[in-house]
Write a protein that holds these residues in place. Sequence first.
Motif, PDB file in Angstrom:
ATOM      1  N   ILE A   1       9.512  14.677  -4.978  1.00  0.00           N
ATOM      2  CA  ILE A   1       9.327  13.267  -4.672  1.00  0.00           C
ATOM      3  C   ILE A   1       8.415  13.160  -3.460  1.00  0.00           C
ATOM      4  O   ILE A   1       8.698  13.731  -2.405  1.00  0.00           O
ATOM      5  CB  ILE A   1      10.667  12.576  -4.384  1.00  0.00           C
ATOM      6  N   LYS A   2       7.308  12.422  -3.623  1.00  0.00           N
ATOM      7  CA  LYS A   2       6.384  12.176  -2.524  1.00  0.00           C
ATOM      8  C   LYS A   2       6.427  10.686  -2.226  1.00  0.00           C
ATOM      9  O   LYS A   2       6.310   9.866  -3.135  1.00  0.00           O
ATOM     10  CB  LYS A   2       4.955  12.565  -2.897  1.00  0.00           C
ATOM     11  N   GLU A   3       6.600  10.357  -0.959  1.00  0.00           N
ATOM     12  CA  GLU A   3       6.631   8.958  -0.537  1.00  0.00           C
ATOM     13  C   GLU A   3       5.613   8.759   0.577  1.00  0.00           C
ATOM     14  O   GLU A   3       5.631   9.473   1.568  1.00  0.00           O
ATOM     15  CB  GLU A   3       8.019   8.584  -0.038  1.00  0.00           C
TER      16      GLU A   3
ATOM     17  N   GLY B   1       0.798  -1.219   0.000  1.00  0.00           N
ATOM     18  CA  GLY B   1       0.000   0.000   0.000  1.00  0.00           C
ATOM     19  C   GLY B   1       0.830   1.268   0.000  1.00  0.00           C
ATOM     20  O   GLY B   1       0.293   2.359  -0.162  1.00  0.00           O
ATOM     21  N   SER B   2       2.136   1.155   0.191  1.00  0.00           N
ATOM     22  CA  SER B   2       2.992   2.342   0.138  1.00  0.00           C
ATOM     23  C   SER B   2       3.210   2.727  -1.326  1.00  0.00           C
ATOM     24  O   SER B   2       3.026   1.917  -2.227  1.00  0.00           O
ATOM     25  CB  SER B   2       4.325   2.055   0.826  1.00  0.00           C
ATOM     26  N   TRP B   3       3.576   3.983  -1.555  1.00  0.00           N
ATOM     27  CA  TRP B   3       3.844   4.435  -2.915  1.00  0.00           C
ATOM     28  C   TRP B   3       4.886   5.525  -2.931  1.00  0.00           C
ATOM     29  O   TRP B   3       5.181   6.139  -1.927  1.00  0.00           O
ATOM     30  CB  TRP B   3       2.573   4.885  -3.628  1.00  0.00           C
ATOM     31  N   ARG B   4       5.457   5.729  -4.132  1.00  0.00           N
ATOM     32  CA  ARG B   4       6.458   6.768  -4.377  1.00  0.00           C
ATOM     33  C   ARG B   4       6.076   7.450  -5.680  1.00  0.00           C
ATOM     34  O   ARG B   4       5.799   6.794  -6.674  1.00  0.00           O
ATOM     35  CB  ARG B   4       7.843   6.152  -4.477  1.00  0.00           C
ATOM     36  N   GLU B   5       6.077   8.786  -5.668  1.00  0.00           N
ATOM     37  CA  GLU B   5       5.658   9.555  -6.827  1.00  0.00           C
ATOM     38  C   GLU B   5       6.706  10.602  -7.145  1.00  0.00           C
ATOM     39  O   GLU B   5       7.168  11.301  -6.247  1.00  0.00           O
ATOM     40  CB  GLU B   5       4.315  10.215  -6.498  1.00  0.00           C
ATOM     41  N   GLU B   6       7.096  10.700  -8.405  1.00  0.00           N
ATOM     42  CA  GLU B   6       8.056  11.712  -8.852  1.00  0.00           C
ATOM     43  C   GLU B   6       7.389  12.613  -9.866  1.00  0.00           C
ATOM     44  O   GLU B   6       6.750  12.141 -10.800  1.00  0.00           O
ATOM     45  CB  GLU B   6       9.281  11.061  -9.491  1.00  0.00           C
TER      46      GLU B   6
ATOM     47  N   GLY C   1       0.853   5.295   6.479  1.00  0.00           N
ATOM     48  CA  GLY C   1       0.179   6.550   6.172  1.00  0.00           C
ATOM     49  C   GLY C   1       1.025   7.785   6.383  1.00  0.00           C
ATOM     50  O   GLY C   1       0.511   8.894   6.377  1.00  0.00           O
ATOM     51  N   GLU C   2       2.329   7.629   6.555  1.00  0.00           N
ATOM     52  CA  GLU C   2       3.223   8.776   6.735  1.00  0.00           C
ATOM     53  C   GLU C   2       3.660   9.293   5.364  1.00  0.00           C
ATOM     54  O   GLU C   2       4.162   8.543   4.544  1.00  0.00           O
ATOM     55  CB  GLU C   2       4.448   8.369   7.548  1.00  0.00           C
ATOM     56  N   LEU C   3       3.480  10.588   5.142  1.00  0.00           N
ATOM     57  CA  LEU C   3       3.838  11.205   3.870  1.00  0.00           C
ATOM     58  C   LEU C   3       5.124  11.994   4.029  1.00  0.00           C
ATOM     59  O   LEU C   3       5.274  12.780   4.963  1.00  0.00           O
ATOM     60  CB  LEU C   3       2.725  12.144   3.393  1.00  0.00           C
ATOM     61  N   LYS C   4       6.058  11.793   3.083  1.00  0.00           N
ATOM     62  CA  LYS C   4       7.321  12.521   3.071  1.00  0.00           C
ATOM     63  C   LYS C   4       7.454  13.176   1.703  1.00  0.00           C
ATOM     64  O   LYS C   4       7.334  12.515   0.677  1.00  0.00           O
ATOM     65  CB  LYS C   4       8.485  11.562   3.309  1.00  0.00           C
TER      66      LYS C   4
END
Length: 75
Positions: free
Chosen positions: A58-60, A44-49, A65-68
């Motif tokens: 970069i959003k991780e 369910g985790s994701w990484r977006e560039e 549910g922690e967003l970085k």
Amino acid sequence: MAALAFSPAAQSYAQAQKTPEKWDYEIVDGKRVPKAKRQVNPDGSWREEKRDGKCVEIKEMSAQGELKITRKCDD
């Protein structure tokens, strides 16, 4: 028929259309905007560039549910 092209109903229809999935950009306010590239993991985790000029955002999102959000810019 030409009057219909300038009506509010025709404009809202044009804005409601989606960009095809295979395209690497979206049309926003008549301009090309690059789509973010998202990789989703089985947990369910994701990484977006997303590229914005010389910068990359970069959003991780972790499975908890922690967003970085990180922004890197080339000099």
